[in-house]
Design a protein around this motif. Structure first.
Motif, PDB file in Angstrom:
ATOM      1  N   ARG A   1       0.850  -1.182   0.000  1.00 32.61           N
ATOM      2  CA  ARG A   1       0.000   0.000   0.000  1.00 32.61           C
ATOM      3  C   ARG A   1       0.892   1.240   0.000  1.00 32.61           C
ATOM      4  O   ARG A   1       2.059   1.182   0.382  1.00 32.61           O
ATOM      5  CB  ARG A   1      -0.960   0.036   1.194  1.00 32.61           C
TER       6      ARG A   1
ATOM      7  N   THR B   1     -12.394   6.600   2.329  1.00 30.80           N
ATOM      8  CA  THR B   1     -13.584   6.825   3.143  1.00 30.80           C
ATOM      9  C   THR B   1     -14.281   8.136   2.779  1.00 30.80           C
ATOM     10  O   THR B   1     -15.500   8.236   2.810  1.00 30.80           O
ATOM     11  CB  THR B   1     -13.205   6.812   4.640  1.00 30.80           C
TER      12      THR B   1
ATOM     13  N   LYS C   1     -13.310   1.532   0.630  1.00 30.12           N
ATOM     14  CA  LYS C   1     -13.353   1.806   2.063  1.00 30.12           C
ATOM     15  C   LYS C   1     -14.766   2.227   2.459  1.00 30.12           C
ATOM     16  O   LYS C   1     -15.464   2.903   1.686  1.00 30.12           O
ATOM     17  CB  LYS C   1     -12.382   2.937   2.384  1.00 30.12           C
TER      18      LYS C   1
ATOM     19  N   ARG D   1     -12.884   0.453   7.931  1.00 29.25           N
ATOM     20  CA  ARG D   1     -11.747   1.266   8.372  1.00 29.25           C
ATOM     21  C   ARG D   1     -12.100   2.174   9.553  1.00 29.25           C
ATOM     22  O   ARG D   1     -11.413   3.145   9.830  1.00 29.25           O
ATOM     23  CB  ARG D   1     -11.181   2.071   7.195  1.00 29.25           C
TER      24      ARG D   1
END
Ligand code: PEP
Ligand code: MN
Length: 334
Positions: A122, A181, A203, A233
């Protein structure tokens, strides 16, 4: 369709769906083929199929999300990222820095996490920061560094894309597109990612319900992209002692409601490196298909999310604990 349905019977049903102006989504399973009929009030047209052969039953999918639902697809979806499979009995570890800060720190981290058993690297190139004055990421040069780290270590690459106009660029370098998010309900971005041809890591919005999250997945799926990986998350609650509250309920619940793989990001969820290990283990115990973990060579010098990033030594401890847990669960790392 019944298990004896012929290809021409399946084609006839798909043609009928097209004629009515609805959309057909074919899912060929081992036992039987399911044809999803997508469109407003599709079930009202069920009599239009009564004269066609090979149909076993016509059932309404009662959930607002259709393609994402277990009703549409009984078996778990396994997303194959160039040979790394996400969604089966093995647990996939994704690890790396919050942001790509430079070539050397990225390569150091990539080599280290790969040697410990991570399969996916990542690293943020385009960072959606709460403040416009915070480090925004290195952009395309970071994407090139990620690709170079992949070439050297064999890790697959996951990185965030924050705007629809960047999807093609990020897809050129990444193996998995991360939708963050803050963008879970950016519908233009969801659709563009759905057309990218790349697996998408979606997410959960920090203030989104599970239904809204699965409807966001539906946007991607409805563009013809089946490869969606959900990521819990952490969500906003009244609690301020941690950055967010990791909603572990979501893991087994989403696995009931949906066939899509679910992974957990304990780094964003807790905001504290000391909680990342325990919550990683808890997530796997709850049935998560994988983890995405922030690791930095020197967390106290990180340009983003240093407080929640593991150093190499803590990451190694976590991987030891994880292997022991997986042994007890009769599972293994991917
Ligand atoms: C991240 O992974 O660094 C990140 C910004 O994630 P999220 O969108 O979950 O906050
Ligand atoms: Mn981060």
């Amino acid at each position: 369709m019944s298990h004896t349905a012929t290809d021409s019977e399946i084609d006839a049903v798909v043609d009928r769906i097209d004629e009515i102006g609805l959309k057909a989504e074919l899912s060929r399973g081992e036992e039987r083929t399911v044809i999803g009929v997508i469109g407003g009030n599709a079930y009202a047209y069920k009599d239009a199929f009564s004269h066609l052969g090979g149909i076993q039953e016509i059932i309404p999918i009662t959930k607002p999300f259709k393609l994402a639902s277990r009703e549409f697809r009984r078996n778990d979806t396994v997303v194959d990222v160039g040979g790394v499979k996400i969604g089966n009995d093995e647990v996939v570890v994704m690890a790396g820095p919050c942001s790509v800060e430079g070539e050397e720190m990225l390569l150091d981290t990539a080599r280290h996490v790969a040697a410990q058993g991570a399969r996916v690297l990542r690293g943020g190139a385009f960072k959606p920061r709460t403040s416009p004055y915070s480090f925004q990421g290195l952009g395309e040069s970071a994407l090139k560094m990620m690709a170079a780290a992949r070439a050297e270590t064999g890790l697959k690459v996951v990185t965030e894309v924050v705007s629809p106009g960047d999807v093609a660029l990020v897809a050129k370098y990444a193996d998995i597109l991360q939708l963050g998010t803050r963008n879970m309900q950016n519908y233009a971005l969801l659709q563009e990612a759905g057309r990218s041809g790349k697996p998408v890591l979606l997410k959960r919005g920090m203030s989104s319900t599970i239904e809204e999250w699965l409807l966001a997945a539906e946007y991607i799926l409805s563009q013809g992209n089946r490869d969606v990986i959900l990521c819990e998350r952490g969500i906003r609650t009244f609690e301020t002692a941690t950055r967010f509250t990791l909603d572990l309920n979501a893991v087994p619940l989403v696995r009931e409601l949906s066939h899509l793989p679910v992974i957990v990001d304990p780094s964003q969820a807790t905001g504290r490196w000391s909680l990342v290990g325990p919550m990683s283990l808890a997530a796997v115990a709850a049935g998560a298909n994988g983890l995405i973990i922030e690791v930095h060579p020197q967390p106290n010098q990180a340009l983003s999310d240093g407080a929640q990033s593991l150093d190499f030594e803590s990451f190694d401890h976590l991987m030891v604990d994880l292997r022991r847990l997986l042994g007890a669960m009769q599972k293994q790392l991917a």
